[in-house]
Scaffold this motif. Sequence first.
Motif, PDB file in Angstrom:
ATOM      1  N   UNK A   1       0.808  -1.095  -0.003  1.00  0.00           N
ATOM      2  CA  UNK A   1       0.072   0.154  -0.057  1.00  0.00           C
ATOM      3  C   UNK A   1       0.826   1.177   0.074  1.00  0.00           C
ATOM      4  N   UNK A   2       1.964   1.394   0.772  1.00  0.00           N
ATOM      5  CA  UNK A   2       2.794   2.278   1.099  1.00  0.00           C
ATOM      6  C   UNK A   2       3.499   2.501  -0.463  1.00  0.00           C
ATOM      7  N   UNK A   3       3.965   1.455  -0.970  1.00  0.00           N
ATOM      8  CA  UNK A   3       4.642   1.689  -2.196  1.00  0.00           C
ATOM      9  C   UNK A   3       3.759   2.226  -3.603  1.00  0.00           C
ATOM     10  N   UNK A   4       2.585   2.161  -3.493  1.00  0.00           N
ATOM     11  CA  UNK A   4       1.721   2.667  -4.302  1.00  0.00           C
ATOM     12  C   UNK A   4       2.172   4.489  -4.181  1.00  0.00           C
ATOM     13  N   UNK A   5       2.390   4.818  -3.300  1.00  0.00           N
ATOM     14  CA  UNK A   5       2.770   6.327  -3.206  1.00  0.00           C
ATOM     15  C   UNK A   5       4.032   6.808  -3.988  1.00  0.00           C
ATOM     16  N   UNK A   6       3.761   7.705  -4.750  1.00  0.00           N
ATOM     17  CA  UNK A   6       4.832   8.170  -5.769  1.00  0.00           C
ATOM     18  C   UNK A   6       5.407   9.440  -4.937  1.00  0.00           C
ATOM     19  N   UNK A   7       6.127   9.620  -4.129  1.00  0.00           N
ATOM     20  CA  UNK A   7       6.607  10.725  -3.230  1.00  0.00           C
ATOM     21  C   UNK A   7       7.747  11.278  -3.763  1.00  0.00           C
ATOM     22  N   UNK A   8       8.124  12.468  -4.154  1.00  0.00           N
ATOM     23  CA  UNK A   8       9.188  13.012  -4.837  1.00  0.00           C
ATOM     24  C   UNK A   8       9.756  14.166  -4.257  1.00  0.00           C
ATOM     25  N   UNK A   9      10.747  14.610  -4.449  1.00  0.00           N
ATOM     26  CA  UNK A   9      11.453  15.984  -4.118  1.00  0.00           C
ATOM     27  C   UNK A   9      10.974  16.902  -5.317  1.00  0.00           C
ATOM     28  N   UNK A  10      10.557  18.071  -4.940  1.00  0.00           N
ATOM     29  CA  UNK A  10      10.094  19.181  -5.964  1.00  0.00           C
ATOM     30  C   UNK A  10      10.733  20.548  -5.793  1.00  0.00           C
ATOM     31  N   UNK A  11      11.198  21.090  -6.473  1.00  0.00           N
ATOM     32  CA  UNK A  11      11.416  22.535  -6.626  1.00  0.00           C
ATOM     33  C   UNK A  11      10.445  23.709  -6.639  1.00  0.00           C
ATOM     34  N   UNK A  12      10.355  24.406  -5.600  1.00  0.00           N
ATOM     35  CA  UNK A  12       9.165  25.514  -5.816  1.00  0.00           C
ATOM     36  C   UNK A  12       9.814  26.517  -6.607  1.00  0.00           C
ATOM     37  N   UNK A  13       9.356  26.844  -7.963  1.00  0.00           N
ATOM     38  CA  UNK A  13       9.933  27.748  -8.744  1.00  0.00           C
ATOM     39  C   UNK A  13       9.216  29.065  -8.842  1.00  0.00           C
ATOM     40  N   UNK A  14       7.954  29.103  -8.618  1.00  0.00           N
ATOM     41  CA  UNK A  14       6.956  30.330  -8.357  1.00  0.00           C
ATOM     42  C   UNK A  14       5.578  30.303  -7.784  1.00  0.00           C
ATOM     43  N   UNK A  15       5.237  31.170  -7.062  1.00  0.00           N
ATOM     44  CA  UNK A  15       4.042  31.117  -6.227  1.00  0.00           C
ATOM     45  C   UNK A  15       3.108  32.147  -6.733  1.00  0.00           C
ATOM     46  N   UNK A  16       1.870  31.767  -6.892  1.00  0.00           N
ATOM     47  CA  UNK A  16       0.902  32.727  -7.278  1.00  0.00           C
ATOM     48  C   UNK A  16      -0.332  32.713  -6.532  1.00  0.00           C
ATOM     49  N   UNK A  17      -1.070  33.596  -6.134  1.00  0.00           N
ATOM     50  CA  UNK A  17      -2.423  33.680  -5.297  1.00  0.00           C
ATOM     51  C   UNK A  17      -3.576  33.099  -6.258  1.00  0.00           C
ATOM     52  N   UNK A  18      -4.578  32.705  -5.648  1.00  0.00           N
ATOM     53  CA  UNK A  18      -5.601  32.207  -6.452  1.00  0.00           C
ATOM     54  C   UNK A  18      -6.602  33.494  -6.428  1.00  0.00           C
ATOM     55  N   UNK A  19      -7.089  33.914  -7.252  1.00  0.00           N
ATOM     56  CA  UNK A  19      -8.176  35.276  -7.155  1.00  0.00           C
ATOM     57  C   UNK A  19      -9.190  34.673  -6.211  1.00  0.00           C
ATOM     58  N   UNK A  20      -9.635  35.571  -5.475  1.00  0.00           N
ATOM     59  CA  UNK A  20     -10.798  35.296  -4.660  1.00  0.00           C
ATOM     60  C   UNK A  20     -10.846  34.185  -3.710  1.00  0.00           C
ATOM     61  N   UNK A  21      -9.798  33.862  -3.390  1.00  0.00           N
ATOM     62  CA  UNK A  21      -9.580  32.547  -2.574  1.00  0.00           C
ATOM     63  C   UNK A  21      -8.727  32.894  -1.387  1.00  0.00           C
TER      64      UNK A  21
ATOM     65  N   UNK B   1      16.367  19.504   3.429  1.00  0.00           N
ATOM     66  CA  UNK B   1      17.423  20.391   4.013  1.00  0.00           C
ATOM     67  C   UNK B   1      18.813  20.071   3.123  1.00  0.00           C
ATOM     68  N   UNK B   2      18.914  18.813   2.809  1.00  0.00           N
ATOM     69  CA  UNK B   2      20.171  18.674   1.993  1.00  0.00           C
ATOM     70  C   UNK B   2      20.056  18.839   0.577  1.00  0.00           C
ATOM     71  N   UNK B   3      20.726  20.323   0.192  1.00  0.00           N
ATOM     72  CA  UNK B   3      20.411  21.083  -1.038  1.00  0.00           C
ATOM     73  C   UNK B   3      20.922  19.985  -2.357  1.00  0.00           C
ATOM     74  N   UNK B   4      21.815  18.968  -1.870  1.00  0.00           N
ATOM     75  CA  UNK B   4      22.489  18.239  -3.053  1.00  0.00           C
ATOM     76  C   UNK B   4      21.447  17.113  -3.426  1.00  0.00           C
ATOM     77  N   UNK B   5      20.603  17.050  -3.015  1.00  0.00           N
ATOM     78  CA  UNK B   5      19.321  16.127  -3.320  1.00  0.00           C
ATOM     79  C   UNK B   5      18.492  16.797  -4.337  1.00  0.00           C
ATOM     80  N   UNK B   6      18.879  16.327  -5.826  1.00  0.00           N
ATOM     81  CA  UNK B   6      18.231  17.209  -6.909  1.00  0.00           C
ATOM     82  C   UNK B   6      16.519  16.789  -7.133  1.00  0.00           C
ATOM     83  N   UNK B   7      15.961  17.827  -7.315  1.00  0.00           N
ATOM     84  CA  UNK B   7      14.369  17.723  -7.883  1.00  0.00           C
ATOM     85  C   UNK B   7      14.080  16.723  -8.567  1.00  0.00           C
ATOM     86  N   UNK B   8      12.936  15.770  -8.344  1.00  0.00           N
ATOM     87  CA  UNK B   8      12.715  14.669  -8.942  1.00  0.00           C
ATOM     88  C   UNK B   8      13.221  13.337  -8.201  1.00  0.00           C
TER      89      UNK B   8
END
Length: 652
Positions: A547-567, A641-648
């Motif tokens: 069941x746990x193996x079904x989860x695809x957990x990955x490291x992602x780099x946040x490039x840009x953040x935008x607000x959702x209008x009227x939310x 925390x470890x910046x050497x771990x690449x995105x993905x």
Amino acid sequence: MSGKPFYITTPIYYVNDVPHIGHAYTTIAADVLSRWHKSGGDDSYFLTGTDEHGQKIQTVAEKKGITPIELCNEVVQNFERLWKALNIQNDDFIRTTQPRHEKVVQEIFRRLMASGDIYKGEYEGWYCVPCETYVPEAQMAEGQTCPDCHRPLTKMTEETYFFRLSKYAGPLIKFYEEHPDAIMPKERYNEVVSFIKSGLRDQSISRTTLKWGIPLPGDEKHVIYVWFDALINYLSALGYPEPGEKWEKYWPAARHLVGKDIIRFHCVIWPAMLLALGLNPPVRVFAHGWWTVEGEKMSKSLGNVVDPFEMETLYGVDPFRYFLLREVPFGHDGDFSELALVQRINSDLANDLGNLLSRSLQMIDKYREGMLPAFGAQTELDKEIETLGEKTVADMDALLDRFAFDDALKALWAFVSRANKYIDETEPWKLGREGDVERLDAVLRTLWEALRLSAVLVAPFMPDTAARIWSQLGLEGEPGAGARAAWKWGEGGEGIKVNRSGILFPRIDIEKWKKEKEQRDLEKRAKLDPTAFFKYQEPKPQIEYDDFAKLDLRVALVEKVEVVPKADKLYVLNLDLGNEKRVIVSSIRENYKPEELEGKKIIVLCNLKPAKFRGVQSNGMLLAAESPESRYEVLTLLTVMDDSIPAGSRIS
């Protein structure tokens, strides 16, 4: 009641939280002023109440799974219980959900619309959701945050109705220049006048994105802006605009007590609305400061929030009322300390006032079998006490006209201290031994008169204490309405027998108190144990590794953040997953600013079925933990925390 009208109000308190020391402070101050004026024969009217509309009420109610009015009805009971515990004698309690209030708000809207002071348009600006107000760019704090609460602002555009606030900049400046005491203390006056001179913009006074509010007459897809609605309570409680109602008597004598954080609403928007209606602005708006606790900001997570109910239970309502108004000059920020409260009880209340009562009545009992001597010939020393008493009445009246509560109490305690010194100067015990009956009678009567006056003057601050002194002096009733107006030194008292009955304020053993407080603090800290948070979380069912193996957990780099209008809570996060770009929508806007997220490496569940939020498709979900200090609201992102771990990079 006949006499000069005096109208005193607190702000109406927002019902999104339980009452705290700030609510108690303002309301006690207003209660003291009302009682003082009633004691002097004035026709005083004291209003307090609750503010029950707006986004925050709607949001909290939704979280609790109840309707907004059910939430309001629930929280209002806490305020009503606290006012009873603090011996608050308000003449009215206004709720903005009451039909009498809604009717007046809609009538004022119609009048201002008809006069051209309200018009329809479109507004785009930076909006603070917690404060429910738009913030001009010139007034934004660093990082596009609210200047009052310092939370992130949201860019919003909506159809709205405007109040022509800009039209009244000149009239407001003219009014304040002609009435320099209309805003106190002086630094608040300077702040408001400077703000007006910097230029006023027309004020948005309606919302289409909110349902919990007063419907706008003639255009019910709008509700009336919560601050426009709330400010009108000061008139709606008086029956405005009906002829013959209380507003005609009391409004010209209106005084508002507010916290310094809402000074602009009360000294810019509100008086402009009044001028537009052809009414006078308030005679005075006084903005008091905020409380810290032993040098620290009050915080639920620190466990140092001062509970007025607890203080009343531990120390009594009168010592708590006295301390709040004596410890800090009204208008300044103050620091609350239980030790300082205990020291005030021991020194001011037990040593000074309590000791004066005990010594004086003990001697009347001993030398005159409790019977009050007749008023006879006075010496210069006796007349000095009488003159100081009359001066104290006048000084306190002038000081309370300027809301200088601490100085008024200092003046009263100077008189109490002088009366205690008078005992040492006249040595009644020596007069008794020597049989100097006439002189002893004059001294005992002077002390009784000093106590009678002290009871009258302390009654607005400590009504129960004053009533106890009154009773022990052998007087009937209590020193309430009209007592100060009727008071005259040496008048009455024939045939009175004093009723000495117990210590007014028992001294508190400091060492014993310290041990008890340490134990209370330990119990509070135990309740704040972060591990207790997890006891509230039901464990989820066990799963297999597959069941746990079904989860695809990955490291992602946040490039840009935008607000959702009227939310209010949603961000759109643009992510780099190494071999692909993704967009997810997350409700973490209340906890992070965009710049705090951009550049971070976070953990994302990538194989979650896509879903749409406010028209934006979200492909995945970030991982976050709920804070044990505020488990319903604060989210903390799981980051790499470890910046050497690449995105993905896959997590397993």
